[in-house]
Design an enzyme around this catalytic site. Structure first.
Site, mmCIF file in Angstrom:
data_model
loop_
_atom_site.group_PDB
_atom_site.id
_atom_site.type_symbol
_atom_site.label_atom_id
_atom_site.label_comp_id
_atom_site.label_asym_id
_atom_site.label_seq_id
_atom_site.Cartn_x
_atom_site.Cartn_y
_atom_site.Cartn_z
ATOM 1 N N HIS A 157 0.849 -1.196 0.000
ATOM 2 C CA HIS A 157 0.000 0.000 0.000
ATOM 3 C C HIS A 157 0.885 1.247 0.000
ATOM 4 C CE1 HIS A 157 -3.536 2.426 1.558
ATOM 5 N NE2 HIS A 157 -2.518 3.190 1.916
ATOM 6 N N GLU A 158 1.901 1.250 0.861
ATOM 7 C CA GLU A 158 2.790 2.411 0.956
ATOM 8 C C GLU A 158 3.659 2.549 -0.289
ATOM 9 O OE1 GLU A 158 2.835 4.816 3.123
ATOM 10 O OE2 GLU A 158 1.221 3.926 4.305
ATOM 11 N N HIS A 206 1.951 4.397 -3.069
ATOM 12 C CA HIS A 206 1.955 5.858 -2.946
ATOM 13 C C HIS A 206 3.227 6.453 -3.551
ATOM 14 C CE1 HIS A 206 -1.661 6.233 -0.620
ATOM 15 N NE2 HIS A 206 -1.194 5.603 0.444
#
Length: 215
Positions: free
Chosen positions: A22-23, A26
């Site tokens: 998820h990170e 980004h």
């Protein structure tokens, strides 16, 4: 105790990848829109070890899972990785591009949920309807849908809050941003009062509908 150890063994792989990738998403999208900060920090990688926060990625999820199991309820998970550094000022269109950077994380969780669904199809095609990896696949679907739904809530600093900020007119956006220091406290209060799951339900249902297309 054996049930708790089994639950940790089943959830460990899905949780680590769901939170850390998820990170990474980004950072990858931020680079696409002009901000190389995450790349320079070595955070655009599929290696979970670069994203793991010992407290948020390991201790907190395990503690919450333990407490929920000991209280006789279904396993619950809540956690975070080390935030990927994003300098919104270096994006080509900071306020507008923030939306895509924010959506990258939940989108990554949705993609991972779909990949777990595909893995489940392969298990079923092979006649495997139980066992360790089957349970890991089920956990992977659930974990990613929960994290997607949680992060889409319109509360700063969650990704949904970033999306709302990017869509609001400038004056309202900056006023809205004043709640960010209290965002985590708001989430914890909503969690303690069971309101959080009610707010997440529409996003969970949307994600579940999408992943069923791949069954």
């Amino acid at each position: 105790m054996s049930d708790i150890i089994q639950a940790i063994a089943i959830y460990a792989i899905p949780v680590i990848f769901a939170i850390t990738l998820h990170e990474a998403a980004h950072g990858y999208v931020a680079r696409m829109f002009g901000d190389p900060t995450a790349e320079q920090a070595g955070r655009i990688t599929l290696n979970p070890m670069r994203h793991i926060d010992p407290v948020g990625t390991i201790l907190v999820p395990v503690a919450i899972l333990l407490m929920s199991k000991l209280m006789g309820g279904p396993g619950m998970l809540f956690g975070w990785a080390k935030p990927v550094p994003v300098d919104f000022g270096r994006l080509r269109r900071p306020k507008q591009d923030m939306l895509w950077v924010a959506l990258a994380g939940p989108a990554a969780n949705l993609v991972m949920a779909i990949l777990w669904v595909i893995s489940m199809r392969l298990f079923l095609a092979a006649g495997i309807e139980e066992g360790y990896w089957y349970q890991v696949g089920m956990a992977g679907i659930n974990v990613n849908l929960v994290l997607m739904a949680l992060n889409l809530l319109p509360i700063l600093p969650l990704d949904g809050g970033r999306v709302v900020f990017s869509l609001l007119p400038n004056r309202l956006a900056w006023q809205y941003s004043r709640i960010e220091p209290y965002g985590l406290l708001i989430v914890l209060v909503l969690l303690a009062t069971d309101v959080l799951w009610t707010l997440m339900r529409p996003f969970m249902e949307l994600g579940s509908t999408i992943v069923t297309w791949f069954l």
